[in-house]
Enzyme design. Sequence first.
Site, PDB file in Angstrom:
ATOM      1  N   CYS A  84       0.869  -1.267   0.019  1.00 16.53           N
ATOM      2  CA  CYS A  84       0.043   0.041   0.105  1.00 16.53           C
ATOM      3  C   CYS A  84       0.739   1.464  -0.064  1.00 16.53           C
ATOM      4  O   CYS A  84       1.673   1.678  -0.991  1.00 16.53           O
ATOM      5  CB  CYS A  84      -1.010   0.077   1.341  1.00 16.53           C
ATOM      6  N   HIS A 189      -3.953  -4.953  -0.230  1.00 17.59           N
ATOM      7  CA  HIS A 189      -3.629  -5.171   1.152  1.00 17.59           C
ATOM      8  C   HIS A 189      -3.747  -6.633   1.269  1.00 17.59           C
ATOM      9  O   HIS A 189      -4.809  -7.287   1.280  1.00 17.59           O
ATOM     10  CB  HIS A 189      -4.561  -4.645   2.190  1.00 17.59           C
ATOM     11  N   GLU A 191      -2.949  -8.661   3.591  1.00 20.44           N
ATOM     12  CA  GLU A 191      -3.382  -8.949   5.102  1.00 20.44           C
ATOM     13  C   GLU A 191      -4.874  -8.837   5.202  1.00 20.44           C
ATOM     14  O   GLU A 191      -5.382  -9.334   5.983  1.00 20.44           O
ATOM     15  CB  GLU A 191      -2.491  -8.189   5.968  1.00 20.44           C
TER      16      GLU A 191
END
Length: 217
Positions: A84, A189, A191
């Site tokens: 990001c 992202h 995650e």
Amino acid sequence: MASTPQIAVVDYDMGNLHSACKGLEAAGANPIVTADPATILAADGVLLPGVGAFDPAMDHLRDRQLIEPLHQAATSGKPFLGICLGLQLLFEASEEGQSAGLGILPGRVQRFRSEPGLVIPHMGWNQLQLQQPDCPLWQNLGADPWFYFVHTYYVVPSEPTLTAATVQHGSQPVTAAIARDRLWAVQFHPEKSAKAGLQLLANFVTQVAAAQLQTVA
């Protein structure tokens, strides 16, 4: 036999590092959350995460004397992954602020153009269009995987060959990932991207382990 890959997760107060660390751990790595230059340079791999604004991020990196260590890590052949804001900081400058970026890669960061019906920020799941299908990050993900995005700015590389994947937001094509040698960075992202995100982090750990074995050999 190589030991567990040690991955420095750069802590400069620009985002929650917990989820990324859990993904690295699940893939068999040992994430080390650190702002120590020596630890970053000694690690087998480096992850530069980040959410927030460009100028404060550069200020935080500068205050921690991390500019030069990140340059060294990203250009040394050590596996390096930006996420990001960690992607955007690798470039020369951003429309969002006045600070120079790290300048490791040529290009700038720009804001989405307003257009009828377009929601800004770009938030939610989007499907990648792979520009470098053989990039190691895409292993075991299938064709054109989906990932989760939250951003208002995106990178425009000066060298088109850096682009590893794009997405479409409205009429605007957006750089979703870059790759050059063992330097990778993604706008989305991992995650927050469920199974695909965990697989991508596992692919990064695999590359760190492979580089570690080459170093040992």
